[in-house]
Design a protein around this motif. Structure first.
Motif, short mmCIF file in Angstrom:
data_model
loop_
_atom_site.label_atom_id
_atom_site.label_comp_id
_atom_site.label_asym_id
_atom_site.label_seq_id
_atom_site.Cartn_x
_atom_site.Cartn_y
_atom_site.Cartn_z
N CYS A 111 0.83 -1.21 0.00
CA CYS A 111 0.00 0.00 0.00
C CYS A 111 0.87 1.26 0.00
O CYS A 111 0.56 2.24 -0.69
N GLN B 230 -8.79 1.25 -2.17
CA GLN B 230 -8.40 -0.07 -1.69
C GLN B 230 -7.27 0.02 -0.66
O GLN B 230 -7.30 -0.67 0.37
N CYS B 231 -6.29 0.88 -0.92
CA CYS B 231 -5.16 1.02 0.00
C CYS B 231 -5.61 1.56 1.35
O CYS B 231 -5.17 1.07 2.40
N GLU C 255 -7.25 -1.17 3.24
CA GLU C 255 -6.29 -2.16 3.73
C GLU C 255 -5.52 -1.64 4.93
O GLU C 255 -5.33 -2.36 5.92
N VAL C 256 -5.06 -0.39 4.86
CA VAL C 256 -4.31 0.18 5.98
C VAL C 256 -5.21 0.27 7.22
O VAL C 256 -4.78 -0.06 8.34
#
Length: 626
Positions: free
Chosen positions: A561, A602-603, A606-607
């Motif tokens: 990411c 999306q990143c 995810e984070v």
């Protein structure tokens, strides 16, 4: 018609073309006197860099020369010419600087008259400010699109061109110098009978440690070698090797195979076949710059971002090269200011680079954070300590003023060595760090610690990092350990409304505050939890991975990411520069390409998911489990 047999007319001709127009008159005159005028008829092959390494570069005086730059287009009937060079054009210099095959193939498209340059001129010319500018402009030009294989970033092992030149430690200096001469090498690796590398001797070492001091050439070469040998594994990426060489001011780097034997040695000019051809020359230019030249160099550093981005260099490479250049500017400004402050001597202090510059994660909007460590003077009076502190504060203020005049801004939050809070003696820093780690909720302890553990010494004692040294033992302080973890998870990865993003009503998004800072904070804590002093976020995540709170798969997600977010941020700021706007971290969601918008979403998801998992796991663990 110009008579090129007349040295005066030849001098006038080269004086009107880059990069010769930027050379001093005496150097230009010597170049003209040492060069040879030669003529070729139409269709004649002037040089073939595909099959051999030529000894000369050329300037076109009259006529036109066609260049084929790729092996599969090495003859006129195999494809269109890649480049046509007319009067004043220079070709063949990259082959000379690299010293290897790889193009171009030059053919006379008409009857041509050329100036064949002497070998000394090529290296000297491109070490000058004019040469650096010329190389940068040439690199910025669009080129024939390389194949996927050609555009792939190469490893250090792939850059190595030949087997290393070696000798045993018992060889004499004379024998080592003879071996270097016979091999036409600028170095020799010293290794024992088992093939284990002990050190290296370069041309510079021979000049500085033998010739200039009158050392007998019958002495053992081990007495003048540089040890230990600077080396990288053959799997290291070329961009990482280049940045390390720039960072450590190395012109040679050994490459080790899987058995830790020296496979070969790469040198600075080998990186002419990868992005950032002129970075070493830029470093040399900074080191020699006058105060009047610094602002122009600052502009050159700023151009690193668009030039290398157009070359599709990896973002970490662009950021790293810019960071090293900025730190070079800091050192040069310190050198220029020291004589103005006689209360300080060169060894009296260490200058720390902080923040994104020290982490090698610079973007066009980055500013400069700094701190000073004053060397302790046993028995010094309080008056003497304050006198030196005042001198250091004045020097730091002057350094930051010079940097700002060069377009390199200071930290807007006041994390600069010109303020007393960031200018302390070594013992004061140690005392402060000990207090911060014992009482992390007092005196902005966690904020100060986060800044100082990112410190990279760039002037003075390059091993001095008192705060980072204390925080290597973070896991031995359970309360601080847990509180710093909570602090690392405070900055949340978030987009205001995912629904807004998907429907293109997302407004703006601060990619630094709400996406990158959360990863940077986690990485810093993860590295400290394992006693690591690594600085770059990717390296910190690797050092802190596979732990009870940050499993390896989570660390891998954060690394991926981070790379994507860095690329989106860099592209955004370079686009802002191209549009004449001041680069910022605020993105317009609506204006983002749909692919980047999806990746950003999306990143951030995810984070945020990793942050939640870490917070949940941390509830059931204590520092004793590390």
């Amino acid at each position: 018609m110009t008579d090129f047999s007349d040295l005066g007319e030849l001098f006038a001709f080269v004086s009107g073309h880059a990069p010769f127009d930027g050379l001093p008159d005496d150097v230009r005159a010597r170049l003209v006197a040492d060069s040879t005028v030669c003529e070729f008829t139409e269709d004649a092959v002037i040089m073939d860099g595909m099959s051999a390494s030529p000894d000369h570069a050329f300037v076109v005086l009259s006529g036109r020369v066609g260049l084929w730059n790729f092996p599969n287009l090495a003859a006129g009937d195999q494809g269109d010419v890649d480049e046509v060079v007319g009067p004043g054009g220079v070709f063949g210099y990259v082959v000379i600087l690299v010293g290897a095959k790889g193009g171009p193939r030059a053919v006379a498209l008409t009857d041509v008259t050329l100036l064949q340059l002497p070998a000394w001129a090529v290296g000297d010319m491109f070490s000058t400010p004019a040469g650096v500018t010329f190389l940068a402009s040439e690199l910025a030009k669009p080129a024939t699109a390389p194949s996927e294989e050609e555009s792939r970033e190469r490893t250090a092992g792939e850059i190595v061109r030949r087997a290393p030149v070696t000798c045993p430690p018992t060889a004499t200096v004379r024998e080592a110098a003879t071996a270097m001469t016979d091999a036409k090498s600028g170095y020799i690796v010293v290794q024992n009978d088992a093939g284990e590398p002990l050190g290296i001797v370069t041309d510079h070492d021979l000049r500085a440690r033998v010739i200039s001091v009158g050392r007998p050439v019958s002495d053992a070469v081990s007495a003048v070698m540089t040890a230990p040998l600077a080396a990288v594994p053959e799997s290291a990426l070329s961009s990482d090797v280049l940045i390390e060489m720039l960072d450590r001011k190395l012109h040679y780097m050994a490459v080790l195979d899987e058995h830790a034997s020296v496979r070969g040695v790469v040198q600075d000019v080998d990186f002419l076949t990868v992005p950032t051809t002129s970075t070493f020359a830029l470093q040399r230019r900074i080191e020699r710059a006058t105060p009047q030249e610094l602002p122009e160099i600052g502009g050159t550093i700023r151009e690193i971002f668009p030039v290398l981005t157009r070359q599709q260099a990896p973002v970490r490479h662009v950021s790293g090269v810019a960071a090293v250049a900025i730190e070079g500017m800091v050192r040069r400004c310190i050198e220029l200011e020291l004589p103005v402050h006689p209360e300080l001597r060169e060894g009296d202090f260490t200058w720390l680079s902080l923040g994104s510059v020290s982490r090698r994660e610079v973007v066009p909007s980055s500013d400069v954070d700094s701190a000073i460590i004053l060397k302790d003077e046993p028995g010094a009076s309080e008056e003497r300590i304050e006198e030196r502190r005042d001198a250091a504060l004045a020097l730091a203020a002057a350094v930051h003023t010079r940097l700002e005049e060069c377009g390199i801004p200071s930290d807007t939050n006041g994390a600069v060595a010109a303020l007393p809070r960031f200018c302390r003696t070594e013992s004061e820093w140690l005392y402060a760090a000990s207090e911060w780690i014992e009482a992390p909720l007092s005196n902005n302890a966690m904020m100060m610690a986060s800044l100082l553990v990112d410190g990279r010494p760039v002037w003075g004692d390059l091993t001095l990092q008192p705060v980072a040294g204390v925080y290597q033992h973070l896991s031995e302080h359970p309360r601080s350990f847990v509180l710093m973890l909570r602090e690392a998870l405070t900055a949340k990865a978030r987009i205001r409304s995912m629904k807004d993003v998907i429907s293109l009503r997302g407004g703006t998004f601060d990619i630094k505050a709400h996406a990158l800072v959360p990863v940077v904070n986690i990485a810093r804590w993860a590295a400290l939890s394992r006693g690591s002093t690594k600085l770059q976020t990717r390296n910190r995540l690797a050092a802190g991975a596979d732990s009870p709170v940050l499993p390896d798969d989570s660390a891998e997600v954060l690394r991926d990411c981070f790379s994507i977010l860095e690329r989106i941020r860099m592209d955004h700021q370079v686009e802002q520069m191209a549009a004449g706007r001041e680069p910022t971290d605020v993105l317009s969601i609506r204006r983002m390409p749909s692919l980047d918008r999806g990746l950003l979403e999306q990143c951030v998801r995810e984070v945020a998911a990793v942050q939640r998992r870490m917070a949940n796991l941390a509830q059931y663990l204590d520092a004793g489990e590390w």
